[in-house]
Design a protein around this motif. Structure first.
Motif, PDB file in Angstrom:
ATOM      1  N   VAL A 121       1.027  -1.195   0.056  1.00  0.00           N
ATOM      2  CA  VAL A 121       0.041   0.037   0.155  1.00  0.00           C
ATOM      3  C   VAL A 121       0.792   1.395   0.018  1.00  0.00           C
ATOM      4  N   PHE A 122       1.931   1.275   0.837  1.00  0.00           N
ATOM      5  CA  PHE A 122       2.476   2.599   1.082  1.00  0.00           C
ATOM      6  C   PHE A 122       3.936   2.527   0.073  1.00  0.00           C
ATOM      7  N   GLN A 164      -1.282   2.444  16.613  1.00  0.00           N
ATOM      8  CA  GLN A 164      -0.644   3.507  16.570  1.00  0.00           C
ATOM      9  C   GLN A 164       1.011   3.230  16.325  1.00  0.00           C
ATOM     10  N   SER A 165       1.346   2.353  16.896  1.00  0.00           N
ATOM     11  CA  SER A 165       2.908   1.936  16.750  1.00  0.00           C
ATOM     12  C   SER A 165       3.061   1.151  15.570  1.00  0.00           C
ATOM     13  N   TRP A 166       2.219   0.593  14.857  1.00  0.00           N
ATOM     14  CA  TRP A 166       2.086  -0.225  13.664  1.00  0.00           C
ATOM     15  C   TRP A 166       2.038   0.970  12.461  1.00  0.00           C
ATOM     16  N   ALA A 171       4.487   4.611   8.277  1.00  0.00           N
ATOM     17  CA  ALA A 171       4.451   6.098   8.207  1.00  0.00           C
ATOM     18  C   ALA A 171       6.031   6.337   7.892  1.00  0.00           C
ATOM     19  N   LYS A 172       6.570   6.118   8.715  1.00  0.00           N
ATOM     20  CA  LYS A 172       8.323   6.255   9.110  1.00  0.00           C
ATOM     21  C   LYS A 172       9.103   5.629   7.830  1.00  0.00           C
ATOM     22  N   ARG A 173       8.654   4.372   7.454  1.00  0.00           N
ATOM     23  CA  ARG A 173       9.430   3.870   6.778  1.00  0.00           C
ATOM     24  C   ARG A 173       9.299   4.104   5.255  1.00  0.00           C
ATOM     25  N   GLY A 175       7.779   7.422   4.149  1.00  0.00           N
ATOM     26  CA  GLY A 175       7.587   8.623   3.979  1.00  0.00           C
ATOM     27  C   GLY A 175       6.322   9.455   4.237  1.00  0.00           C
ATOM     28  N   TYR A 176       5.613   9.072   5.089  1.00  0.00           N
ATOM     29  CA  TYR A 176       3.955   9.462   5.485  1.00  0.00           C
ATOM     30  C   TYR A 176       4.223  10.086   6.525  1.00  0.00           C
ATOM     31  N   SER A 177       3.348  11.180   6.857  1.00  0.00           N
ATOM     32  CA  SER A 177       2.916  11.636   8.014  1.00  0.00           C
ATOM     33  C   SER A 177       1.662  10.989   8.382  1.00  0.00           C
ATOM     34  N   VAL A 178       1.367  10.725   9.904  1.00  0.00           N
ATOM     35  CA  VAL A 178       0.113  10.043   9.965  1.00  0.00           C
ATOM     36  C   VAL A 178      -0.659  10.982  11.374  1.00  0.00           C
ATOM     37  N   GLU A 179      -1.812  10.940  11.230  1.00  0.00           N
ATOM     38  CA  GLU A 179      -2.741  11.405  12.484  1.00  0.00           C
ATOM     39  C   GLU A 179      -3.597  10.400  12.720  1.00  0.00           C
ATOM     40  N   PHE A 180      -4.098  10.331  14.049  1.00  0.00           N
ATOM     41  CA  PHE A 180      -5.013   9.448  14.704  1.00  0.00           C
ATOM     42  C   PHE A 180      -6.234  10.173  15.017  1.00  0.00           C
ATOM     43  N   THR A 181      -7.516   9.499  14.632  1.00  0.00           N
ATOM     44  CA  THR A 181      -8.612   9.823  15.262  1.00  0.00           C
ATOM     45  C   THR A 181      -9.656   8.728  15.153  1.00  0.00           C
ATOM     46  N   GLY A 182     -10.865   8.789  15.137  1.00  0.00           N
ATOM     47  CA  GLY A 182     -11.730   7.552  15.054  1.00  0.00           C
ATOM     48  C   GLY A 182     -13.295   8.062  14.856  1.00  0.00           C
TER      49      GLY A 182
END
Ligand code: SAM
Length: 231
Positions: A121-122, A164-166, A171-173, A175-182
């Protein structure tokens, strides 16, 4: 509204806000989300992928043009493609998307599939934006009758720290930034458990205008595809 509608609404709001032209829904099941997205005029390409061809095709007729589309043709052209295959496999038909959604998909993946998922995917599809939703296991004690998992086909359910750790690692691997919500608010006084469904929104950090990496990407199809006009 029921939780599944809140999840679809979350994606619809993102589409309304960011106006992606090409959207792919991975684990699209009976194409309900694709059908809802069809009515957004910004979208020119809609793709669905599912490992189960029968459930995907069951209601695919909803994606066909409506009589009004013939009577009053619009400026935009909408192409819909449905692909039978697994998110564990790369197929060039999934390249070049603005938004890829994975709603309640990852918890259905076998360990070996989940392992390949971030790279596919990424790393390979590498869309501008990715949305992933999955159950928040911390909410489970509040759900009547849920002892282990919410659904017998779930291979796992993660708490917020696990998800979140997954997600941060992926994201780090890649090159993405990530935000969490729900979606799905906890009852008053129980706010500590978080949302019923946890959602991660990933945005590519360095969007490429030209795609140099593309040359080393495989051109061989892995999915079985149906393509038609949606308007
Ligand atoms: N996204 C839809 C929604 O939110 O209503 C359906 C989610 S359903 C709970 C999970 C879907 O993922 C099923 O339709 C299943 O067939 C599909 N699925 C499971 N493993 C898959 C895989 N490896 N590749 C693609 N789809 C898969």
């Amino acid at each position: 509204p029921p939780l599944y509608k809140q999840r679809y609404q979350f994606v619809k709001d993102l589409v309304g806000k960011y106006k992606p032209k090409k959207v792919a829904d991975l684990g699209c099941a009976d194409c309900t989300l694709l059908w809802m997205l069809k009515f957004y005029n910004c979208i020119e390409v809609l793709a669905g992928l599912d490992i189960c061809a029968s459930v995907m095709k069951e209601k695919m007729h909803r994606l066909y043009p409506l009589p009004a589309d013939y009577l009053q043709p619009s400026e935009r052209s909408l192409t819909v493609t449905l692909h039978h295959g697994s998110v564990a496999h790369e197929d060039p038909c999934m390249l070049g998307f603005d938004l890829v959604t994975c709603i309640e998909l990852i918890e259905h993946l076998e360990e070996s599939e989940l392992e390949k998922f971030p790279e596919v995917v990424f790393g390979f599809m590498a869309p501008t934006m990715v949305v992933i939703s999955t159950p928040n296991s911390e909410f489970n004690p509040l759900l009547p009758g849920v002892t282990v998992f919410r659904h017998q086909d779930h291979k796992f359910e993660w708490d917020r720290a696990q998800f979140q750790s997954w997600a941060l690692d992926a994201a780090k691997r890649y090159g993405y930034s990530v935000e969490f919500t729900g979606v799905g608010n906890p009852p008053t006084g129980m706010e500590d458990v978080g949302f019923c469904t946890q959602i991660a929104v990933f945005v590519k950090k360095y969007p490429q205008t030209s795609e140099p990496a593309q040359s080393k990407k495989p051109t061989e199809a892995a999915y079985k595809t149906v393509r038609f006009s949606g308007n």
